[in-house]
Enzyme design. Structure first.
Site, PDB file in Angstrom:
ATOM      1  CD  GLU A 167      -3.218  -1.052   1.930  1.00  0.00           C
ATOM      2  OE1 GLU A 167      -3.347  -0.049   2.651  1.00  0.00           O
ATOM      3  OE2 GLU A 167      -4.062  -1.972   1.886  1.00  0.00           O
ATOM      4  CD  GLU A 376      -3.847  -6.290   3.710  1.00  0.00           C
ATOM      5  OE1 GLU A 376      -4.639  -5.527   4.306  1.00  0.00           O
ATOM      6  OE2 GLU A 376      -2.624  -6.096   3.685  1.00  0.00           O
TER       7      GLU A 376
END
Ligand code: BGP
Length: 493
Positions: A167, A376
């Site tokens: 991220e 995720e």
């Protein structure tokens, strides 16, 4: 597209779950691990527990892998802690650090579970920040190169799927939450220099993986939040595109094309921003060809136009776990995010929107045409044992079932999806709410207060593992390669 059959998943699809070193391991003073910037950041989230013990995976990893095998996992996505491998500025590689990860990887391989390994998930060694200048300094690229070289050379015989940086987009877009903006005096401009240095680290890792790991594949891990326009008012569409660019698309375009897009270059020019590109950088970025996208996605967002004279506001995340405590950002002249009246919300005000996962797969496939794996996705909740010591997490089963079904529909739509690794296997530390915000298929029987007390007393709580209802449900689904849904689909098609 409507299908008259349930979605089918390809043979060899990776079914597993996901974690990150700092959120699951604990053992921060053990095995010669050095201090990390996230150790310090996690202490700012009090009264929630910091990462000192976390889920104590450091001591429970064999038991955890045995549970994964029992569940039927064919993959497990986790991260390596850089400060466990190169703990101090003398640059010495820690034999104990390598031994821990060798043991974990061996255990996974012995159980037929494919290790999918993230190189960086927020835990930069403190010495890199203090002595080299962290993400603000180009010196860090050399330190990162050394670290990933050690990882590829040591684990590359058994690890074939690598993830570069978790991220990056979220670390830049929400710089204060994970401490990336710490020490910056002009974040508006500094973020682009930092981002460029992270891009060079990513590119370095991609090329080294291909050079050093026989058959190795590597991809980035963007944190994705599909964004809808609030209405069919044309400026809401532009607002959704702006939000998408500034929170995710700028990054994905760079990874996939190996160069900065016209959109971001125009933005820099209009705002007098110098991202610090030096000779040779663009060649390095262009040479780094990713093999796939690893994608984190929990929720969607909805954007509305914000006029240039709107009052700006930053994103105030819900830090309490009580609904209604989130303030959406307003970026004048670009966009504002708003609640979506068509979806439900979690206690942390995260949109529950399974269809957005299908939309996202279609979007990413159309734009980049690269294989994708979900690294995720999941449901964070306050959870407690009942009188029998059991955890009945029907809400998580519903969430996962609907999301996986939509993922399957995306496969039917023609998208190349190679795996699903939801967050998380055991409960672990959340980024802001300790272990109170639980995601696991397996309950870790400890509270934030107990973790805080144990840390202060220098003891270790038992952190007993208890399978939640979602464990059995997920196990059936994955052992049937995504055919045994174990309940009604409500977002079918
Ligand atoms: C992702 C991070 C993870 C994880 C997850 C859940 O963005 O990659 O590290 O924490 O979000 O978020 P949270 O823990 O804030 O609920």
């Amino acid at each position: 597209m409507h299908y008259d059959h349930d979605p089918r998943f390809p043979e060899g699809f990776f079914w597993g779950a996901s974690s990150a070193a700092w959120q699951v391991e604990g053992g921060v003073n053990e095995g010669g691990r050095g201090v990390s910037i996230i150790d310090i950041n996690s202490k700012t989230k009090k009264p929630f527990a910091d990462n000192f013990i976390a889920a104590d995976h450091y001591h429970h990893f064999k038991e955890d892998v045995a549970f994964m095998a029992e569940c039927g996992f064919t993959s497990y996505r986790f991260s390596l802690a850089w400060p466990r491998i190169i703990p101090a500025s003398d640059g010495k590689v820690s034999a104990e650090g390598l031994a821990f990860y060798n043991a974990l990887i061996d255990e996974l391989v012995a159980h037929g579970i494919e290790p999918i390994v993230t190189l960086y998930h927020y835990d930069m060694p403190l010495w890199v920040e203090e002595e080299l200048g962290g993400w603000k300094s180009r010196e860090t690229i050399k330190a990162f190169e050394r670290y990933v070289r050690v990882c590829f050379e040591t684990f590359g015989d058994r690890v074939k799927y690598w993830l570069s940086i978790n991220e990056q987009n979220m670390q830049i877009a929400y710089g204060d939450w994970l401490g990336v903006s710490k020490g910056c005096t002009d974040w508006f401009r500094d973020q682009w220099r930092i981002n460029h240095i992270i891009n060079l680290c990513h590119a370095t890792a991609v090329n080294l993986c291909h050079e050093l790991v026989p058959g190795g594949k590597i991809g980035p891990v963007p944190g994705m939040v599909p964004i809808y326009p609030y209405s069919c008012e044309p400026m809401d569409q532009i607002a959704a595109m702006n939000a998408e660019e500034f929170t995710e698309k700028i990054w994905n375009d760079t990874y996939a094309h190996g160069e900065y897009s016209e959109f971001v270059r125009a933005y820099w020019e209009n705002n007098d921003i110098d991202p610090g590109i030096e000779p040779g950088d663009e060649e390095l970025m262009k040479s780094a060809k990713i093999d796939f996208f690893a994608i984190n996605c929990y929720r969607s967002n909805t954007a509305k136009w914000a006029p240039a004279d709107a009052k700006p506001h930053s994103y105030d995340l819900n830090k309490t776990g009580e609904k209604g405590n989130l303030v959406f950002p307003v970026v004048p002249g670009a966009y504002q995010l708003v609640y979506n009246p068509h979806v439900e919300y979690t206690d942390w005000d995260w949109e529950i929107d399974p269809v957005s996962l299908r939309y996202l797969m279609r979007y990413m496939w159309d734009h980049y045409h690269l294989p994708m794996m979900i690294t995720e996705n999941g449901f964070g909740a306050h959870e407690h044992k009942d009188a029998n010591g059991e955890i009945h997490d029907q809400y998580r089963i519903d969430f996962l079932r609907e999301n996986i079904y939509q993922l399957g529909l995306a496969v039917e739509d023609g998208c190349e999806v190679i795996g699903y690794n939801p967050w998380s296997f055991t409960d672990l530390l959340s980024t802001g709410n300790g272990i109170e915000k639980r995601y696991g298929l397996v309950y870790v029987d400890v509270t934030d207060d107990e973790l805080n007390e144990a840390e202060a007393a220098g003891t270790l709580p038992p952190c007993k593992r208890i399978k939640k209802d979602s464990f059995a449900w997920y196990s059936k689904l994955i052992k049937s390669n995504g055919q045994d849904w174990g309940g009604e689909i409500t977002h079918g098609c």
